[in-house]
Design an enzyme around this catalytic site. Structure first.
Site, PDB file in Angstrom:
ATOM      1  N   HIS A 194     129.959 -25.072  90.850  1.00 24.11           N
ATOM      2  CA  HIS A 194     128.925 -25.597  89.973  1.00 24.11           C
ATOM      3  C   HIS A 194     127.620 -24.806  90.090  1.00 24.11           C
ATOM      4  CE1 HIS A 194     131.619 -29.162  89.787  1.00 24.11           C
ATOM      5  NE2 HIS A 194     131.227 -29.102  88.540  1.00 24.11           N
ATOM      6  N   ARG A 303     126.039 -32.779  81.513  1.00 24.71           N
ATOM      7  CA  ARG A 303     126.427 -33.176  82.871  1.00 24.71           C
ATOM      8  C   ARG A 303     125.351 -34.107  83.434  1.00 24.71           C
ATOM      9  NH1 ARG A 303     127.401 -27.368  82.840  1.00 24.71           N
ATOM     10  NH2 ARG A 303     129.631 -26.914  83.068  1.00 24.71           N
ATOM     11  N   ARG A 347     128.644 -36.855  79.218  1.00 17.94           N
ATOM     12  CA  ARG A 347     129.672 -37.250  80.190  1.00 17.94           C
ATOM     13  C   ARG A 347     129.102 -38.263  81.176  1.00 17.94           C
ATOM     14  NH1 ARG A 347     132.223 -32.481  83.639  1.00 17.94           N
ATOM     15  NH2 ARG A 347     130.229 -32.604  84.718  1.00 17.94           N
ATOM     16  N   GLU A 448     141.394 -32.654  82.773  1.00 11.03           N
ATOM     17  CA  GLU A 448     141.117 -31.682  83.837  1.00 11.03           C
ATOM     18  C   GLU A 448     142.053 -31.830  85.024  1.00 11.03           C
ATOM     19  OE1 GLU A 448     137.015 -32.232  85.015  1.00 11.03           O
ATOM     20  OE2 GLU A 448     137.085 -34.332  84.436  1.00 11.03           O
ATOM     21  N   ASN A 471     137.964 -25.733  84.443  1.00  8.78           N
ATOM     22  CA  ASN A 471     137.655 -25.387  85.836  1.00  8.78           C
ATOM     23  C   ASN A 471     138.491 -26.230  86.793  1.00  8.78           C
ATOM     24  OD1 ASN A 471     135.657 -23.940  84.511  1.00  8.78           O
ATOM     25  ND2 ASN A 471     134.061 -25.406  84.986  1.00  8.78           N
ATOM     26  N   ASP A 472     138.397 -27.558  86.656  1.00 12.42           N
ATOM     27  CA  ASP A 472     139.173 -28.429  87.526  1.00 12.42           C
ATOM     28  C   ASP A 472     140.655 -28.380  87.193  1.00 12.42           C
ATOM     29  OD1 ASP A 472     137.430 -29.412  89.431  1.00 12.42           O
ATOM     30  OD2 ASP A 472     136.741 -31.080  88.197  1.00 12.42           O
ATOM     31  N   ARG A 482     138.091 -24.037  94.109  1.00 13.22           N
ATOM     32  CA  ARG A 482     137.282 -23.070  93.368  1.00 13.22           C
ATOM     33  C   ARG A 482     135.951 -22.762  94.027  1.00 13.22           C
ATOM     34  NH1 ARG A 482     134.077 -25.711  88.976  1.00 13.22           N
ATOM     35  NH2 ARG A 482     134.345 -27.960  89.078  1.00 13.22           N
ATOM     36  N   CYS A 519     135.351 -27.317  77.287  1.00 11.20           N
ATOM     37  CA  CYS A 519     133.986 -27.224  77.808  1.00 11.20           C
ATOM     38  C   CYS A 519     133.956 -26.571  79.186  1.00 11.20           C
ATOM     39  CB  CYS A 519     133.327 -28.603  77.873  1.00 11.20           C
ATOM     40  SG  CYS A 519     134.145 -29.758  78.995  1.00 11.20           S
TER      41      CYS A 519
END
Length: 573
Positions: A194, A303, A347, A448, A471-472, A482, A519
């Site tokens: 992040h 976020r 979110r 995700e 990403n996840d 990650r 996203c």
């Protein structure tokens, strides 16, 4: 000139002076027996530490402008600290324990502050629970002073520097973004952490995985550095010719960005006229302004956890607070108004993992694997008042724009249904209170995890839209952390397993006729944009500053060409 190698994490070139953020030593309070003859010296050290901390807190309080409302909470906290540092009842409790038990003064302060805080937490009163955290915070400062531990204040970083650090928190990056940061070098962290995602959003050239020992030994504060993310190198003490060469390169990069500006007000279209929607990922209200200026079609991901991780002025929380409905409402309203009717997908809280939230509403969890533990929607359902408060703020703000609500880390239809039930309760409450809101706000989910992708046919029946958090999805599918630079080479969004899960999700969304977007970081990289476009994705959300570049990229290909590119990836054996 010394050359250090790293892994390119956020594109760009930087020339500037180094600022090294020192590593913070963790506080460990040992329990030791002492002699009666040691009591006086120990107590004097405690009193001296209280004087120093009181003076420091008082100075911070005096520097807060009274006319700025955003400082009210911080002012209240600092005033509470000063009162607690002089509380005769608590100080007498510490002294009594210290003299009777004959433990070292550091342990006596630690033991009594934790004991007192526990009593307040268990009193069943929200106000007292907040005071419990204040006790822990302020006497933690006293302990740090007594033990010679002085955690680095990220606000001390000067402007226009290249920052070098072992690791940073997302909150640190939010603060540093206001310091006109030229570049960032981290010895730890992965390409999709992040911290790196935020650095990309802010346009900060970043390298990760640089050898810690080499940097510590050979780079000093104010030394001139060059960061070249194209080849993954840091040049320390470059000569004048090298500096001139890289300054020209930075100027060329600026001119290239200006060329992208011709796409600012144009729709994103392929060479054969197929239209895409390009949205912005944001973590603050300030980033919404940037998104609007960069020609975003809306906000694809807000976020909200970063709101909880920083104060309204961007500085870190100095103490834990309860989640405030009014503060959230104002932030959501502001973003919706900035976007002027364009869709804004917000979110719900995605805390946990590397995004640690300091709040009295959430207990501290000690987990062996936080990324697999109490995070995101699991946290919201375990503490439904958090979700309820956030949904109230969201629904209240919904009348100011085109709002969509998104739920993170969903792994089952049951989780969605539980969240929808809470949302229904919130709507009923607002209606009974005669508070205006939009009853038709779409509620969608993040895809995700492999579980969500494989059951996306079921999830599509209870969701208004899907957004792929690549990403996840990559992390969980490949069992690769990650954030871990040691295994970063295994983190591959083009892995066939990941692409097949994306393909399954797209097809199931089409069957139920619900929109699907991406996203995650795949939406912002040139090669993956082409693959996703060929797979049928038409909605992409990325860092705002990448939008015009992506418009130009799409304009150079036809849909047939994009399909050919993705077909090669999907059909490999």
């Amino acid at each position: 000139m010394e050359v250090f190698l790293g892994i390119s994490a956020a594109e760009g070139t930087a020339v500037g002076q180094a600022f090294i953020i020192p590593e913070t030593e963790k506080r460990t309070v040992l329990q030791k027996r002492i002699k009666v003859s040691d009591l006086e010296d120990g107590w004097k050290s405690f009193e001296e530490a209280i004087k120093v901390v009181t003076a420091d807190v008082s100075e911070k309080l005096s520097l807060l402008p009274k006319e700025i409302k955003a400082n009210d909470i911080q002012r209240e906290i600092l005033e509470t600290y000063i009162l607690m540092l002089a509380d005769p009842v608590f100080l007498n409790e510490v002294k009594d324990f210290y003299e009777k038990e004959l433990y070292n003064i550091e342990y006596a302060v630690y033991f009594k502050s934790e004991e007192y805080a526990a009593r307040l937490r268990n009193a069943g009163n929200e106000y007292l629970a907040e005071r419990a955290q204040d006790i822990t915070d302020v006497f933690g400062m006293v302990l740090n002073e007594m033990m010679g531990l002085h955690p680095f204040d990220i606000n001390r970083v000067p402007e226009n520097k290249i920052v070098l650090a072992t690791t940073l928190s997302p909150t640190d990056i939010i603060v540093l973004s206001k310091k006109k940061l030229l570049g960032l070098v981290l010895t730890e962290g992965g390409l999709s952490s992040h911290v790196v995602i935020l650095a990309r959003n802010y346009g900060i050239p970043t390298l990760v995985g640089v050898n810690r020992a080499s940097i510590q030994k050979k780079i000093k504060n104010d030394e001139w550095l060059v960061i070249d993310t194209g080849i993954g190198e840091i040049l320390a003490e470059p000569d004048e010719d090298t500096l001139a060469e890289y300054r020209q390169k930075i100027e060329a990069e600026r001119e290239e960005l200006l060329l992208f500006n011709e796409y600012l007000d144009k729709p994103a279209k392929t060479k054969d006229g197929e239209e895409f929607k390009l949205y912005a990922n944001i973590g603050s209200t300030e980033e919404a302004d940037i998104a609007a200026k960069c020609g975003a079609d809306g906000i694809g991901l807000f976020r909200t956890e970063f709101l909880y991780m920083s104060m309204a002025d961007g500085t870190p929380h100095v103490s834990a607070r309860a989640f405030n409905e009014e503060g959230q409402f104002e932030a959501y309203k502001h973003v919706l108004e900035i976007m002027k009717g364009k869709p804004v997908t917000i979110r719900t809280l995605d805390a946990g993992g590397d995004k640690l939230i300091n709040s009295t509403d959430i207990p501290t969890f000690t987990e062996k694997n936080p990324l697999m533990g109490m995070r995101a929607v699991r946290l919201s359902l375990a503490f439904p008042q958090i979700l309820k408060t956030q949904l109230r703020a969201l629904y209240r703000a919904s009348i100011y724009g085109n709002l969509k609500i998104m739920l993170p880390l969903i792994t089952s239809s049951e989780q969605v249904e539980q969240c929808l039930a809470i949302a229904a309760q919130v709507r009923e409450e607002l209606e009974s209170e005669n508070i205006p809101f939009n009853k038709e706000v779409p509620i969608g989910i993040m895809i995700e995890t492999a579980a969500a992708a494989l059951t996306s046919d079921c999830l599509a029946k209870v969701s208004d839209f899907f957004s792929l958090g690549t990403n996840d999805l990559t992390q969980y599918t490949l069992a690769v952390d990650r954030e871990n630079s040691n295994v970063s080479e295994l983190y591959d969004e083009f892995n066939l397993a990941v692409l097949r899960l994306i393909d399954i999700t797209i097809n199931n969304a089409k069957k139920e006729k619900i929109p699907v977007s991406v996203c995650g970081e795949m939406a912002s990289r040139k090669d993956s944009v082409l693959v996703l476009g060929g797979m049928g994705i038409r909605n992409l959300s990325m860092g705002a500053k990448l939008i015009t570049r992506t418009k130009k990229l799409l304009s150079q290909f036809t849909i047939k060409e994009l399909k050919a590119i993705s077909s090669k990836r999907l059909n490999r054996l």
